[in-house]
Every structure is written in structure tokens, then in C-alpha cells.
Write an enzyme that holds these catalytic residues in place. Structure first.
Site, PDB file in Angstrom:
ATOM      1  N   THR A   1       0.796  -1.222   0.000  1.00 40.74           N
ATOM      2  CA  THR A   1       0.000   0.000   0.000  1.00 40.74           C
ATOM      3  C   THR A   1       0.835   1.282   0.000  1.00 40.74           C
ATOM      4  O   THR A   1       0.534   2.195  -0.778  1.00 40.74           O
ATOM      5  CB  THR A   1      -0.984  -0.023   1.184  1.00 40.74           C
ATOM      6  OG1 THR A   1      -2.066  -0.899   0.855  1.00 40.74           O
ATOM      7  CG2 THR A   1      -1.536   1.351   1.492  1.00 40.74           C
TER       8      THR A   1
ATOM      9  N   SER B   1       7.117  -0.136   3.732  1.00 43.59           N
ATOM     10  CA  SER B   1       5.942  -0.598   4.459  1.00 43.59           C
ATOM     11  C   SER B   1       6.120  -0.599   5.961  1.00 43.59           C
ATOM     12  O   SER B   1       5.210  -0.222   6.704  1.00 43.59           O
ATOM     13  CB  SER B   1       5.581  -2.018   4.011  1.00 43.59           C
ATOM     14  OG  SER B   1       5.369  -2.068   2.634  1.00 43.59           O
ATOM     15  N   CYS B   2       7.277  -1.055   6.423  1.00 47.41           N
ATOM     16  CA  CYS B   2       7.433  -1.344   7.842  1.00 47.41           C
ATOM     17  C   CYS B   2       8.692  -0.709   8.400  1.00 47.41           C
ATOM     18  O   CYS B   2       9.736  -0.683   7.742  1.00 47.41           O
ATOM     19  CB  CYS B   2       7.508  -2.857   8.070  1.00 47.41           C
ATOM     20  SG  CYS B   2       6.085  -3.736   7.421  1.00 47.41           S
TER      21      CYS B   2
ATOM     22  N   ASN C   1       7.783  -6.488  13.380  1.00 46.60           N
ATOM     23  CA  ASN C   1       7.106  -5.246  13.009  1.00 46.60           C
ATOM     24  C   ASN C   1       5.655  -5.277  13.455  1.00 46.60           C
ATOM     25  O   ASN C   1       5.251  -6.103  14.274  1.00 46.60           O
ATOM     26  CB  ASN C   1       7.193  -5.049  11.492  1.00 46.60           C
ATOM     27  CG  ASN C   1       6.418  -6.113  10.745  1.00 46.60           C
ATOM     28  OD1 ASN C   1       6.491  -7.300  11.083  1.00 46.60           O
ATOM     29  ND2 ASN C   1       5.669  -5.711   9.738  1.00 46.60           N
TER      30      ASN C   1
ATOM     31  N   CYS D   1       3.100  -6.374  11.916  1.00 45.03           N
ATOM     32  CA  CYS D   1       2.345  -7.560  11.504  1.00 45.03           C
ATOM     33  C   CYS D   1       3.146  -8.852  11.658  1.00 45.03           C
ATOM     34  O   CYS D   1       2.760  -9.884  11.107  1.00 45.03           O
ATOM     35  CB  CYS D   1       1.860  -7.399  10.068  1.00 45.03           C
ATOM     36  SG  CYS D   1       0.904  -5.900   9.801  1.00 45.03           S
ATOM     37  N   THR D   2       4.253  -8.808  12.342  1.00 45.75           N
ATOM     38  CA  THR D   2       5.081  -9.943  12.779  1.00 45.75           C
ATOM     39  C   THR D   2       5.759 -10.721  11.654  1.00 45.75           C
ATOM     40  O   THR D   2       6.153 -11.866  11.866  1.00 45.75           O
ATOM     41  CB  THR D   2       4.286 -10.940  13.671  1.00 45.75           C
ATOM     42  OG1 THR D   2       3.403 -11.726  12.890  1.00 45.75           O
ATOM     43  CG2 THR D   2       3.532 -10.225  14.775  1.00 45.75           C
ATOM     44  N   GLU D   3       5.929 -10.106  10.463  1.00 45.80           N
ATOM     45  CA  GLU D   3       6.615 -10.840   9.394  1.00 45.80           C
ATOM     46  C   GLU D   3       8.031 -10.342   9.135  1.00 45.80           C
ATOM     47  O   GLU D   3       8.797 -10.992   8.436  1.00 45.80           O
ATOM     48  CB  GLU D   3       5.804 -10.800   8.095  1.00 45.80           C
ATOM     49  CG  GLU D   3       5.935  -9.530   7.268  1.00 45.80           C
ATOM     50  CD  GLU D   3       5.010  -8.424   7.713  1.00 45.80           C
ATOM     51  OE1 GLU D   3       4.823  -7.447   6.969  1.00 45.80           O
ATOM     52  OE2 GLU D   3       4.467  -8.528   8.830  1.00 45.80           O
TER      53      GLU D   3
ATOM     54  N   PRO E   1       0.364  -9.625   5.736  1.00 46.85           N
ATOM     55  CA  PRO E   1      -1.073  -9.955   5.757  1.00 46.85           C
ATOM     56  C   PRO E   1      -1.812  -9.653   4.453  1.00 46.85           C
ATOM     57  O   PRO E   1      -2.839 -10.260   4.182  1.00 46.85           O
ATOM     58  CB  PRO E   1      -1.623  -9.072   6.886  1.00 46.85           C
ATOM     59  CG  PRO E   1      -0.450  -8.671   7.689  1.00 46.85           C
ATOM     60  CD  PRO E   1       0.706  -8.619   6.760  1.00 46.85           C
ATOM     61  N   THR E   2      -1.351  -8.696   3.676  1.00 46.89           N
ATOM     62  CA  THR E   2      -1.990  -8.286   2.399  1.00 46.89           C
ATOM     63  C   THR E   2      -3.464  -7.933   2.572  1.00 46.89           C
ATOM     64  O   THR E   2      -4.273  -8.196   1.692  1.00 46.89           O
ATOM     65  CB  THR E   2      -1.852  -9.352   1.297  1.00 46.89           C
ATOM     66  OG1 THR E   2      -2.715 -10.459   1.547  1.00 46.89           O
ATOM     67  CG2 THR E   2      -0.416  -9.837   1.178  1.00 46.89           C
ATOM     68  N   ALA E   3      -3.804  -7.303   3.682  1.00 44.53           N
ATOM     69  CA  ALA E   3      -5.218  -7.070   3.978  1.00 44.53           C
ATOM     70  C   ALA E   3      -5.933  -6.286   2.890  1.00 44.53           C
ATOM     71  O   ALA E   3      -7.074  -6.589   2.562  1.00 44.53           O
ATOM     72  CB  ALA E   3      -5.344  -6.335   5.318  1.00 44.53           C
TER      73      ALA E   3
ATOM     74  N   ILE F   1      -4.309  -5.102  -0.354  1.00 43.73           N
ATOM     75  CA  ILE F   1      -3.943  -5.368  -1.745  1.00 43.73           C
ATOM     76  C   ILE F   1      -4.572  -6.653  -2.254  1.00 43.73           C
ATOM     77  O   ILE F   1      -4.812  -6.797  -3.457  1.00 43.73           O
ATOM     78  CB  ILE F   1      -2.411  -5.375  -1.946  1.00 43.73           C
ATOM     79  CG1 ILE F   1      -1.734  -6.493  -1.155  1.00 43.73           C
ATOM     80  CG2 ILE F   1      -1.819  -4.029  -1.603  1.00 43.73           C
ATOM     81  CD1 ILE F   1      -0.259  -6.661  -1.506  1.00 43.73           C
TER      82      ILE F   1
END
Length: 922
Positions: free
Chosen positions: A338, A353-354, A566, A568-570, A753-755, A757
Site C-alpha cells: 500500500t 511498508s514497515c 514489526n 504484523c510480525t513478518e 497480511p496483504t489485507a 492489496i
């Protein structure tokens, strides 16, 4: 004479009329150009008096006077600018001719208009509604054009089955009223089609295409283009007009004008707009397209080209690369994150992103970190903060000889900062605080998200996560004690892991036993573990993440320590006082790479090669809000290539999530993606050079992610890790390539997570199982009915899809398990998240984790949780070598993350699975 010439656009117009727009008969808008009136009036005179009158001073004078009268009349009516219908302009021409006593010419003009009106009626008959009228932008009230509505629905339904166009129009008309604004008619069609998606998934495409027509009118109007043109005709013009307008409005980087806009415009593929579902296009419309004064300037394919151009700015051949990047994005094979979609090509190209930070144990460091959070959040970044170094409650403050209030009061400030700085007004700010499990404030930290207790020590708007050492799990399994310390007394524990952490931790325990450390607390390890799981069940926080796997398998352990993940934990990157870790994300649409029941390896290879290049470009183009982020990103160049649509890929393969074959597919697909991604980074190193801190990394030692599992095994006690390490590919060429050229990126892969996109592309999120087969999704773009198109397709093949089935799905909350007439095979394939034993999710995640140099956002679902089940599940995650876990989704939770039920008559509830914080990274 051409009456329609009055509406033809021209580049410039007089200043007193430049804000005026002409509404053509089809409802489209074009600029008002007074010179066209002169042309039309001149042709009227010539039609009556013959060509011999050309150049006559009398006629020239008459034309001038008539034109001036018309322009003055229109300008008086719309002094502040506005819109005027073409028929109104022609009425004014007639009136001016009569006032000039040019009756013959006026009569000829009237006859001409009538003749062309008859011709239009023959070629484009208007099917007027007998009762309803609409109010045009000019203020005129005219009959509702049923023919136009039917043509719009017919065009939107092309190539789709099961669409009832006539009934769609009839239902939309029932929502109209006399005198409704003309623009609202198309909106009524959109809302009506939207309401039918639950009965027929193809209505999602119909709704998207109707929305696309609405967007076409809005964008082309805003760019002053000819609205009568089709999308195929307007796209090449729209790109150039948008780039120049974006630069003029100070939205776009001026460097965007250096591209060959004609070449790029010709490369646009308008037909790819047909891929959109309604949720995807509406999401882009609401939140992604650049706009000016409320009007969208971008059409979908222009949007993808703008993103591609922004990522190609520093390429040697930017035009060719922009086309390559555009083709990948617009095909939906891959989607950038995003922030990249928001900001690529703009004046503030914050594309990452993070962001991960470590907060120092000093008041200046603490508030400096909070300031950094605000600046990073302003430009749309998701944040992960490591708070472990901050001294615990009761610790001595040397400067004032007072006692510290600990970590919690500062986290309240962090929470409120995230609320106040809402990512540039585009979406909610989001941050996650991490604390190691030996910190003396850990017990109070666990309660931050509770709905009871002192509100001054609660953080309801931010996320929290435990940073768990392996030693705590070992102690818990051995039923031994665990000691909590203040980091001011044991500062080096923060930077240690594996056996070094174990030895030093035991040394500090001995000092505490001897009375040499005064501030500590000893509790049973099982008690702390049980409390971690209890509050996780109650509130969904803190998440459980594992410190030692993140560090022992980190390629960059020679340059620092991973202190947290981060938002989202990735992401698992090093942080320090001098470095804020940054990661750039993008995701492969795995579902798009399934062809004829198999993984299309060649297509995946092409996708990954281009995607890694795009991600690497982000690092150099990126706008850095704080210097520590720039320092870190340019030195290590980490990226995070992930995937989405895993569940859709399983549907295409005919596999249930709960099957050994699905676990095997997770392994096979991830190995292929890992192989291509690592190789692509090495190939970029050959072209552009290895990243600065490459020497000494695991990469430089020939240790790939699959090899690093051995490092984790060596640091754990025997039997504490059970990970499948099988491989299928020949990795020798990749190892040789790395040995020769190094790596361009310190880290290459992470599954986010790609919530959002995934909504754009129209596939399932990330590695998630299907939430439900029919539910209402709620996000910042509104509420959307979502029906599983794969299920509908299979039920249609069985002759089972009908209104009764729709009602059954609603009644059973989107589940197929209790619908008797559905075959057992389909019940297994379409089991939903809470009907799946969560251990299958862990097993599949373990197979992916062995190929990843970072981590994955792994939500775990449990319909009926219990202490025993949670304990077994999270211990299994640890045994299988997972680095992190994300939300625990539970139907039985009573806290703020309770999973709402899916759609059910008569009042549909809203699924909360699309957490706002998930969207901060993707």
C-alpha cells in the site's frame, strides 16, 4: 454547419469563461469554447446566403455581435463558473439571431437543429420513462433515459453469465424519484448491482464496470478530456494529461514528465480493467487514486502505470522498465504494498511498508522514538517498537535519584500518538510494542489491552507482542522458575540469544540469589506462560513471537540483533540506536500462477524476477522521514517478497486446507518462490553490486535459509525442534551465483497480511484460510458482501446453486458443513477458518518458514479455545521452528478482538477480520 461543434474542446478559452463546462447530450462534460459559436453562426449565414457572402463585413459584424451576446448570456447565468447544456447554448444562439433581426438565418438554424434531432433519434433512440424525470447539471428537467441505463447495464454485463439486465434496471428505477440528479442514476444502478453479489458473484464484476463508467466520467472531466471517448480511446490521452496535471497540482514528481508519455500511453491495456471485482475497484477509488479537489485524476490503468513509472525513475531504460513493471502490476500477478501504491511517483515517495525501532533507556531517547513514530506514521508506515531497554517500574533514576515509572506510562503516549497521526489522513496509524519476557514490567505489559483496570495504564488502540526467549519455553516445560529483571541491571540480555543468552541469564539469577541484584521477581515459568495465553485469549494480545529463531536464522547476525518484529510480525531485521530497520513489501498472487491444476513455474519465475527488481528500486527512490531509516536501508537493502491467494490456489488445485497435500503444496510453492527470489537478488548483485554489509553474513558463508535451521537445532535441547528439511530443487546454481556475486539484499522474503492489496486483486488474504463463504467485509472503504466464487462455481457444476442455497449459507453463517445436500468432498474443501484445526495452519507455516529469511504473518483460529488447546498449539508452533505468530482469532473471545459473526438474516453483522493495523503494512 455542425451544431455539435459548439461542444468540441479546444486548448484555451477566454478567462471569463474558462471555468464553464458544456454538458453534451450523452451527459459527458467538455470545456466551453466560445470560438466554436462563431464557427457555427458563420456556417449558418453561409448556408442561407451562399459562399459569396464569405468575408462580407456585414456578416462578420453580425457573427461577432451574435457570438458576443451568447457568451455574455451564458456568463451571466453562471458567473462563478459551472455547467451548461449544449441545448441551452443553441437556444441562446437562436435568440441572438432573432434579436439581430436575422430571421432567415435563425429559421435555417432551427430547421437544422430539428433535422439533426431526428437523425439522432433514428441512430440513438432515447427510451424515455413515462413518468420519472431527472435534473441535469444545467438545471433542465428531462425524462429519465431508460435506453441509456439499459445500454450501461448491457455493456457492464458483456461476457458474464447469470446477469438479469432488465430486472436490474427495473429494480434500480424503484430507487429513483422525480427530479433526481442525473448523476445519481448511475449510482442507483451501482447500488442495485452491488446488492445482488451474494446471489451471483458475477454481479461483482457488473458493479465494478458500472463504477468504472462513473470513474471515467469523473476523471476525464477533471482532466478536461473528451468524455465521449471510450476508455480504449481515452487511456493514451489520460496518462499524459494526468502526469502534467499531477505535476501542476504539485502531486507528482516533476521527473515523471521525462518519460515518453506517448509510448507509455500506447502500452496501456484498457481490457485489464475487466479483471476488477467491485471491492477491488471501490477500494482503489476510495483510497488510492490521486485526486484534486475531490475529483479522481487517475483511471485504473493510469494508476498502475504511475506506480510503475515511479519505480522505474532511476533505471537505465526507464520507459522499457516502466512498461515491464506496469504489465506485472496490471496483470494482478503481483501487487506492491500500500505505501508504494499510495506514493510511487509523488513528491514524497515514501514507499516502504514497515519500520522497526529500538527505544533507548533515556528520556530524550524515549521521546525521540515517539517523534520518529509520528514522522514515520505520517507517511504511511506500520511501526514496531522494541521497548525492552527501558528500565522497569521501581528502578533507580540516577539523574534525579528517584524511581522510574517503568514502560507502561510511555506506551500510553505511543498509543495516543498513533491515534493522532493517522498516516496522512489516509488510514489509521498503527504501532506494535514489543517486550522481552524477562522484563520486570512484563506482567503489567500483558494487561495493556484489557477492558478493565486503570485507563491510564491501558492502550486500546495499539498492538503489543511478547518477545519470547527459548529459555522461557524450556523452563516452562521443565516446570522451573523464571526470573524477571529490570534492563537497567541486566543490560546485555537485550542483545544476547541462544546459548549466550542462557549462560548470561543464569549468571544474573545467581547474582540475584546472592543479593547483588536487588530489583527482581521470581515466578513459576508456567505461571507466566499461562498468563500469556490467558490474556491472548481474552484480548488477542500480546502476540507470541520467538526471539531465538528470529536471531539464530537471521542472515545479518554479524551486524546486530533482531530485537522485535514489526506491526504484523513478518519482518525480522536488526535495530539499534543508530538504525531504524526498514522493509519494502510486495506480494505474488499465487492463485494467478495455477494453470491447468499445476503451479506454473515459468510464470512464477518471470513474476519474481521483476518483483525483486521493483522492490530493490524502492530502496533508492524512497523518501526517508528520519535519517536512521535511510542509514539502515541503504546499508543492508532488505526487501520482503511475500505471497497472497494461497487459499484460492488450493481451490484451483481442488485441495482442502486440512490435508497433507495442502501442506506439501505450501512447501513446494515456497521453495520455488524462495529459489527464484534469492537467485534474482544475486543476479541484481551481479548487475548493481552486493549490499554494503554483505561480508560476514550467512549469505557470504554459504548458509541459505534452509541451512540455517541447523543453527537453531544446535542451540536448542535435543527433541525441542521438529522441522521438515526436505528440498526438491537443485540449489547448487544459486549457491554458486551467490558465491560469485553476493546478494543485493540482506533479506529477500517475508509474508505480510496483504489485507488491502488482496482486496484489490480479488483473492484471499496472504496465507489465510477462507474466513467464511458468505460474509460482510468491513474496512475503511465501507461494507462489502463477499461470496466465495469458487464455491459458487462448484455448486453450479453440481446443480446446487439457487436462492435456497444462498439463504442456507446466510442461516449457517457462511458455513457449508450443515447443509445436507452439499457433497462431502465440497464440505471438506470449503471448510472455513474456524472449522479448521489450527494445527494444520502451523504445519503449513512450518513448511514455508524453512525457506524464508524473515517470517510470516500467521493468524491462528480456534472456535472453542481452552487452556490446554492453546498451550499445545503455541508449543507446536515453537517446535516447528516458527519465528512469529500473529492474532489468535477466537469465536469465544470476550475482548476487543472478538470475531463477529458473518452475514445472517435479518441483520447482517460485520466481520472484523480486516483489522485496520493489518492494512498499515499492506
Amino acid at each position: 454547419m455542425s451544431a455539435t461543434a459548439l461542444a468540441e474542446p479546444r486548448p484555451t478559452s477566454p478567462s471569463d469563461t474558462e471555468a464553464l463546462q458544456v454538458i453534451k447530450r450523452n451527459g459527458n462534460l467538455v470545456s466551453f469554447t466560445p470560438s466554436k459559436i462563431s464557427v457555427a453562426v458563420t456556417k449558418a449565414f453561409l448556408a442561407v446566403e451562399g459562399d459569396k457572402a464569405a468575408g462580407s463585413a456585414r456578416i462578420n459584424d453580425a457573427v461577432h455581435r451574435v457570438t458576443e451576446q451568447v457568451v455574455q448570456a451564458i456568463s451571466r447565468r453562471l458567473k462563478a463558473g459551472g455547467r451548461v447544456h449544449i441545448e441551452d447554448i443553441q437556444d441562446q444562439v437562436e435568440l441572438a439571431l432573432m434579436r439581430a433581426e436575422e430571421q432567415k438565418v435563425a429559421r435555417a438554424y432551427v430547421l437544422y437543429r430539428e433535422e439533426h434531432a431526428r437523425e439522432r433519434a433514428q441512430h440513438e433512440p432515447v427510451e424515455a420513462h413515462p413518468h420519472l424525470t431527472v435534473k441535469q447539471a444545467s438545471g433542465r428537467t428531462v425524462p429519465l433515459d431508460l435506453g441509456l441505463m439499459k445500454r450501461q447495464v448491457e455493456q457492464a454485463s458483456q461476457g458474464l453469465e447469470g446477469i438479469e439486465g432488465d430486472s436490474l434496471v427495473e429494480e434500480a428505477i424503484r430507487n429513483l424519484y422525480n427530479g433526481i440528479d442525473e448523476a445519481e442514476v448511475l449510482s442507483a444502478l451501482i447500488m442495485t448491482a452491488r446488492g445482488r453479489i451474494e446471489r451471483e458473484p458475477d454481479y461483482s464484476a457488473v458493479t465494478a464496470r458500472l463504477l468504472l463508467e462513473q470513474l471515467r466520467l469523473e476523471s476525464v472531466n477533471a482532466l478536461n478530456l473528451d468524455t465521449s471517448l471510450s476508455l480504449a480511446e481515452v487511456y493514451p490521452q489520460a496518462l499524459s494529461a494526468f502526469i502534467h496535471a499531477g505535476i501542476r497540482y504539485e502531486l507528482l514528481d516533476e521527473a515523471m514528465a521525462a518519460f515518453d508519455l506517448e509510448q507509455l500511453g500506447a502500452a496501456i491495456k484498457p481490457e485489464r480493467d475487466q479483471q476488477f471485482g467491485f471491492l477491488g475497484l471501490q477500494t482503489l477509488y476510495d483510497r488510492y487514486f490521486l485526486h484534486w479537489k475531490g475529483d479522481r485524476l487517475e483511471l485504473p490503468q493510469v494508476f498502475f502505470m504511475r506506480v510503475a513509472m515511479g519505480l522505474a525513475l532511476r533505471e537505465d531504460d526507464p520507459n522499457s522498465r516502466a512498461i515491464e513493471f506496469y504489465n506485472l502490476l496490471s496483470s494482478f500477478d503481483y501487487m506492491a504494498s500500500t505505501p508504494t501504491l499510495f506514493n510511487s511517483g509523488t513528491r514524497h515517495s515514501q514507499l516502504s511498508s514497515c519500520y522497526l525501532t529500538t527505544v533507548g533507556d533515556d528520556l530524550e531517547d524515549i521521546y525521540g522514538a515517539i517523534r520518529d513514530n509520528a514522522m514515520l506514521s505520517k507517511w504511511a508506515g506500520g511501526l514496531g517498537n522494541d521497548w525492552t531497554p527501558v528500565r522497569a517500574l521501581g528502578s533507580r533514576i540516577k539523574g534525579t535519584n528517584g524511581q522510574s515509572q517503568g514502560v507502561v506510562p510511555f506506551l500510553k503516549v505511543v498509543n495516543d500518538t498513533a491515534v493522532a497521526v493517522n498516516q496522512g489522513g489516509k488510514r489509521k496509524g498503527a504501532v506494535c510494542a514489543y517486550l522481552e519476557s524477562w522484563h520486570l514490567d512484563i506482567e503489567e505489559f500483558l494487561e495493556l489491552r484489557k477492558n478493565t483496570g486503570d485507563e491510564r495504564r491501558r492502550t486500546h488502540d495499539m498492538n503489543t507482542a511478547n518477545w519470547v526467549p527459548d529459555l522461557l519455553i524450556e523452563r516452562m516445560r521443565q516446570d522451573r522458575d523464571w526470573t524477571l529483571f529490570s534492563p537497567s541491571d541486566v543490560p546485555d540480555l537485550h542483545d544476547l540469544y541462544g546459548n549466550q543468552f542462557r549462560e548470561r541469564y543464569e549468571h544474573y539469577e545467581a547474582l540475584a540469589a546472592e543479593g547483588k541484584i536487588e530489583l527482581f521477581k521470581t515466578i513459576p515459568a508456567k505461571q507466566l506462560w499461562r498468563k500469556m495465553l490467558t490474556v491472548l485469549f481474552e484480548t488477542g494480545h500480546p502476540w507470541i513471537t520467538f526471539k531465538d529463531p528470529c536471531n539464530l536464522r537471521s542472515p545479518q547476525q554479524h551486524k546486530g540483533v533482531v530485537h522485535s518484529s514489526n506491526l504484523c510480525t513478518e519482518i525480522t531485521l536488526n535495530t539499534s540506536a543508530d538504525e531504524i530497520a526498514v522493509c519494502n513489501l510486495g506480494s505474488v498472487n499465487l492463485a494467478a500462477h495455477i494453470h491447468n491444476g499445476e503451479l506454473d513455474v515459468q510464470r512464477l519465475e518471470r513474476t519474481v524476477n521483476t518483483a525483486v527488481r521493483m522492490l530493490d528500486n524502492v530502496i533508492d527512490i524512497n523518501f526517508y522521514a528520519v535519517p536512521q531509516a535511510r542509514n539502515s536501508n541503504l546499508k543492508h537493502r532488505p526487501v520482503g517478497l511475500g505471497l497472497m491467494g494461497f487459499q484460492d490456489a488450493l481451490y484451483a488445485l481442488g485441495l482442502p486446507y486440512t490435508s497433507p497435500q495442502a501442506v506439501e503444496f505450501a512447501d513446494v510453492a515456497m521453495e520455488q518462490l524462495s529459489y527464484f527470489a534469492i537467485r534474482a537478488s544475486a543476479q541484481l548483485a551481479a548487475e548493481r553490486g552486493a549490499y554494503e554489509s554483505y561480508e560476514g553474513s550467512l549469505w557470504s558463508q554459504g548458509i541459505l535459509p534452509i541451512d540455517s535451521i541447523e543453527l537453531l537445532k544446535n542451540a536448542r535441547r535435543e527433541g525441542d525442534i521438529n522441522v521438515n528439511t526436505d528440498s526438491r530443487l537443485d540449489w547448487t546454481p544459486v549457491r554458486e551465483l551467490i558465491a560469485q556475486h553476493g546478494m543485493r539484499n540482506s533479506n529477500v522474503m517475508a509474508i505480510a497480511p496483504t489485507a488491502t492489496i488482496s482486496n484489490i486483486v480479488g483473492v484471499s488474504q496472504s496465507i489465510e484460510p477462507a474466513y467464511q463463504n458468505l460474509f460482510v467485509k468491513s474496512n475503511l472503504s465501507g461494507e462489502f458482501t463477499v461470496v466465495n466464487p469458487s464455491l459458487v462455481r462448484d455448486l453450479k457444476a453440481e446443480g446446487l446453486w439457487d436462492n435456497v442455497m444462498v439463504n442456507d449459507l446466510k442461516y449457517y453463517d457462511g458455513s457449508v458443513q450443515q447443509i445436507d445436500r452439499i457433497p462431502t468432498e465440497l464440505k471438506s474443501r470449503y471448510a472455513t477458518a474456524f472449522e479448521i484445526d489450527a494445527r494444520w495452519l502451523v504445519e503449513a507455516a512450518s513448511r514455508r518458514q524453512k525457506w524464508l529469511d524473515q517470517a510470516q504473518s500467521l493468524n491462528l483460529y480456534m472456535a472453542e479455545p481452552s487452556g490446554k488447546k492453546l498451550d499445545e498449539l503455541y508449543q507446536l508452533a515453537w517446535e516447528r521452528g516458527l519465528k512469529t505468530t500473529y492474532y489468535l482469532r477466537s469465536l469465544g473471545a470476550t475482548g476487543v478482538n472478538e470475531q463477529a459473526a458473518p452475514v445472517a438474516a435479518p441483520q447482517p453483522q460485520v466481520c472484523s477480520i480486516d483489522e485496520p493495523d493489518c492494512e498499515a503494512c499492506q
